[in-house]
Design a protein around this motif. Structure first.
Motif, PDB file in Angstrom:
ATOM      1  N   ASP A   1       3.501  28.627  31.681  1.00  0.00           N
ATOM      2  CA  ASP A   1       3.962  28.891  30.316  1.00  0.00           C
ATOM      3  C   ASP A   1       5.323  28.235  30.076  1.00  0.00           C
ATOM      4  OD1 ASP A   1       3.748  30.387  27.723  1.00  0.00           O
ATOM      5  OD2 ASP A   1       5.566  31.327  28.507  1.00  0.00           O
ATOM      6  N   PHE A   2       6.190  28.289  31.081  1.00  0.00           N
ATOM      7  CA  PHE A   2       7.494  27.635  30.994  1.00  0.00           C
ATOM      8  C   PHE A   2       7.320  26.138  30.739  1.00  0.00           C
ATOM      9  CE2 PHE A   2      11.172  25.534  32.971  1.00  0.00           C
ATOM     10  CZ  PHE A   2      12.242  26.254  32.458  1.00  0.00           C
TER      11      PHE A   2
ATOM     12  N   LEU B   1      14.297  29.262  34.907  1.00  0.00           N
ATOM     13  CA  LEU B   1      13.268  30.107  35.507  1.00  0.00           C
ATOM     14  C   LEU B   1      13.587  30.305  36.982  1.00  0.00           C
ATOM     15  CD1 LEU B   1      10.541  31.526  35.057  1.00  0.00           C
ATOM     16  CD2 LEU B   1       9.428  29.382  35.670  1.00  0.00           C
TER      17      LEU B   1
ATOM     18  N   ALA C   1      10.523  34.566  29.987  1.00  0.00           N
ATOM     19  CA  ALA C   1       9.356  34.765  30.846  1.00  0.00           C
ATOM     20  C   ALA C   1       9.681  35.782  31.925  1.00  0.00           C
ATOM     21  CB  ALA C   1       8.947  33.443  31.485  1.00  0.00           C
ATOM     22  N   ARG C   2       8.635  36.427  32.451  1.00  0.00           N
ATOM     23  CA  ARG C   2       8.832  37.492  33.431  1.00  0.00           C
ATOM     24  C   ARG C   2       9.634  37.015  34.627  1.00  0.00           C
ATOM     25  NH1 ARG C   2       3.411  38.385  32.176  1.00  0.00           N
ATOM     26  NH2 ARG C   2       2.723  37.298  34.050  1.00  0.00           N
ATOM     27  N   GLY C   3       9.517  35.729  34.970  1.00  0.00           N
ATOM     28  CA  GLY C   3      10.184  35.243  36.171  1.00  0.00           C
ATOM     29  C   GLY C   3      11.666  34.989  35.974  1.00  0.00           C
TER      30      GLY C   3
ATOM     31  N   SER D   1      10.834  31.544  22.852  1.00  0.00           N
ATOM     32  CA  SER D   1      10.284  32.659  23.610  1.00  0.00           C
ATOM     33  C   SER D   1       9.369  33.536  22.779  1.00  0.00           C
ATOM     34  CB  SER D   1      11.435  33.503  24.180  1.00  0.00           C
ATOM     35  OG  SER D   1      12.296  33.924  23.143  1.00  0.00           O
TER      36      SER D   1
ATOM     37  N   ASP E   1       3.603  32.337  34.640  1.00  0.00           N
ATOM     38  CA  ASP E   1       4.847  32.196  33.898  1.00  0.00           C
ATOM     39  C   ASP E   1       5.391  30.769  33.999  1.00  0.00           C
ATOM     40  OD1 ASP E   1       4.934  34.823  33.017  1.00  0.00           O
ATOM     41  OD2 ASP E   1       6.049  35.520  34.764  1.00  0.00           O
ATOM     42  N   CYS E   2       5.247  30.175  35.175  1.00  0.00           N
ATOM     43  CA  CYS E   2       5.702  28.789  35.355  1.00  0.00           C
ATOM     44  C   CYS E   2       4.909  27.844  34.456  1.00  0.00           C
ATOM     45  CB  CYS E   2       5.553  28.366  36.812  1.00  0.00           C
ATOM     46  SG  CYS E   2       6.670  29.198  37.966  1.00  0.00           S
TER      47      CYS E   2
ATOM     48  N   ALA F   1       0.843  35.850  38.969  1.00  0.00           N
ATOM     49  CA  ALA F   1       1.391  36.123  37.636  1.00  0.00           C
ATOM     50  C   ALA F   1       2.635  35.286  37.379  1.00  0.00           C
ATOM     51  CB  ALA F   1       1.715  37.614  37.501  1.00  0.00           C
ATOM     52  N   GLU F   2       3.462  35.132  38.391  1.00  0.00           N
ATOM     53  CA  GLU F   2       4.676  34.334  38.231  1.00  0.00           C
ATOM     54  C   GLU F   2       4.347  32.843  38.076  1.00  0.00           C
ATOM     55  OE1 GLU F   2       7.946  37.100  40.586  1.00  0.00           O
ATOM     56  OE2 GLU F   2       6.642  35.755  41.734  1.00  0.00           O
TER      57      GLU F   2
END
Length: 446
Positions: free
Chosen positions: A413-414, A397, A436-438, A430, A410-411, A406-407
């Motif tokens: 979620d990671f 990531l 993920a977006r990041g 995934s 993502d973290c 938002a990022e």
């Protein structure tokens, strides 16, 4: 201690983000302060997780006792927590188990707000008290206690144990008889800040516990053994030190470990507290706070997978050697680094190079980090993890500069997906085939 366990996600922090007291036993609350950013204590101790300044409020039928205070800079959250469990005119007793400024810093203001309270210190503490407060006898009203002295709050008895030179001449312990709680001062403490507070909830702090003993208590082994002779006969449900996790699960093994470290026979080994199915260690170094924010969000996401115990460490405040033992015993490792001059930072490579002597085959690995230009650090770390035979189930990531909300989502979620991969959840991948977006591919960088 049914009904007293603090099992919220972040004890000590209210729903509105304000400081909140934490119940640790019936009518006993933690009212201390958190200092997660501290990286060096008293110039000699490195602190990979910061520290806590633990203070406590004990309520009896006839009033309240405050046991220890906090460093002066952290007086505001201390008083905010205290005011939620007691009025100042209810405070009958202020007990200082140790007069070092990180425990006595809020004392002058507390005495001003609760002038009727009796200040209780050990029989060897008066000279230090006067030196710290720069006052004479007429300005300070205090009482001294020795081993066996008691104060009755009304159904709650505070019993004192004189334990000098642990690690100052003035030190003592205070025992709450009815609840079998030992307010131990610096003894059985460590520099390890975790908002979850309790030893069965926080990450792995064994290295911090041993490091603290080695640097603070080891020079006074004979005095440790003297203190243990007073402490070991006590029934113990909980040990509440002035730094680090509150020891509510199997507190006696910490007492046994002190005896072993001091040259006595150990009664039982010091395993991990309530070891869950899997353990994840997250290490990071951050130049401007962005990678640190990523690490905290990844940790928060991983913590939502209940069969995984997560520990978070800042490499800026730690030494590699004790981390090697933790990694060898863990199931997963995530490393975070900013990209500096097209590379990961040196402490990350130092840690990775020290792992060459450890069998890591089959452990789960991951990498993350913030970058400004090209972001090479993350794939370089991933390559090294694979070279060490770790399994890397998720793309690393990488986020550019300061992470957005938002990022950071993502973290989190990671972190969730990494923890699920660790326990073998088929849903850990995934999902839709997209990272993920990041996650940024090199092709995007031109």
């Amino acid at each position: 201690m049914a009904g007293t366990r603090a099992d919220t996600a972040h004890p000590g922090i209210g729903q509105d983000g304000a400081p909140a007291p934490v119940p640790i036993a019936d009518d006993v609350h933690w009212i201390g302060a958190l200092d997660p950013q501290l990286r060096r204590f008293d110039l000699i101790l490195r602190t990979a997780n910061g520290t806590t300044y633990n203070a406590y409020a004990v309520r009896g039928r006839d009033g309240v006792a405050v046991v220890d205070t906090v460093k002066a800079e952290f007086a505001e959250p201390f008083f905010a927590r205290l005011e939620q469990v007691a009025r100042y005119d209810e405070i009958r007793v202020i007990v200082l188990n140790h007069l070092e400024p990180d425990h006595s810093g809020a004392l002058p203001e507390l005495m001003r707000r609760a002038p009727q309270a009796r200040l209780i210190i050990s029989k060897r503490a008066p000279a230090m008290l006067k030196a710290l407060l720069k006052a004479d006898d007429e300005e300070i009203r205090y009482e001294t206690v020795d081993t066996g002295h008691e104060i009755d709050l009304g159904g709650r008895r505070l019993k004192f144990l004189h334990t000098p030179f642990l690690h100052w001449p003035d030190t003592q312990c205070t025992y709450l008889v009815e609840e079998q709680v030992l307010f131990s001062g610096d003894v059985f403490g460590c520099h390890h800040c975790d908002r979850r507070l309790f030893n069965d909830r926080v990450g792995d702090f064994r290295f911090a516990f041993e490091y603290y003993y080695a640097h603070i208590m080891r020079p006074f082994k004979a005095h440790v053994l003297d203190a243990l002779r007073l402490i070991e006969p006590l029934p113990l449900k909980l040990i509440a030190p002035t730094h680090g996790p509150i020891l509510r699960e199997r507190p006696r093994r910490y007492v046994a470990r002190y005896r072993e470290l001091s040259g006595g026979a150990a009664l039982e080994p010091m395993p991990v507290d309530s070891a869950p199915l899997r353990t994840l260690l997250i290490f990071y170094l951050s130049a401007y706070g962005s990678t640190a924010r990523m690490a905290e969000a990844i940790c928060a996401g991983a913590e939502t997978v209940h069969s995984v115990r997560v520990s978070l460490y800042d490499l800026d405040g730690g030494e590699s050697e004790p981390f090697v033992d933790l990694i060898e015993a863990a199931d997963a490792l995530a490393l975070g680094s900013p990209t500096v001059n097209g590379d990961a930072v040196k402490p990350v490579w130092d840690l990775l190079s020290s792992l060459a002597v450890v069998n890591l085959r089959g452990k789960v690995g991951a990498a993350f980090g913030s970058y400004g230009w090209s972001g090479e650090a993350v794939p370089m770390i991933e390559d090294r993890l694979r070279g060490l035979k770790l399994r890397v189930p998720l793309p690393g990531l990488r986020l550019k500069l300061i992470p957005t909300d938002a990022e950071l989502a993502d973290c989190r979620d990671f972190g969730r997906r990494l923890a699920r991969a660790l326990v073998g959840d088929a849903a850990s991948g995934s999902g839709n085939g997209q990272a993920a977006r990041g996650v940024i591919d090199f092709a995007e960088l031109g």
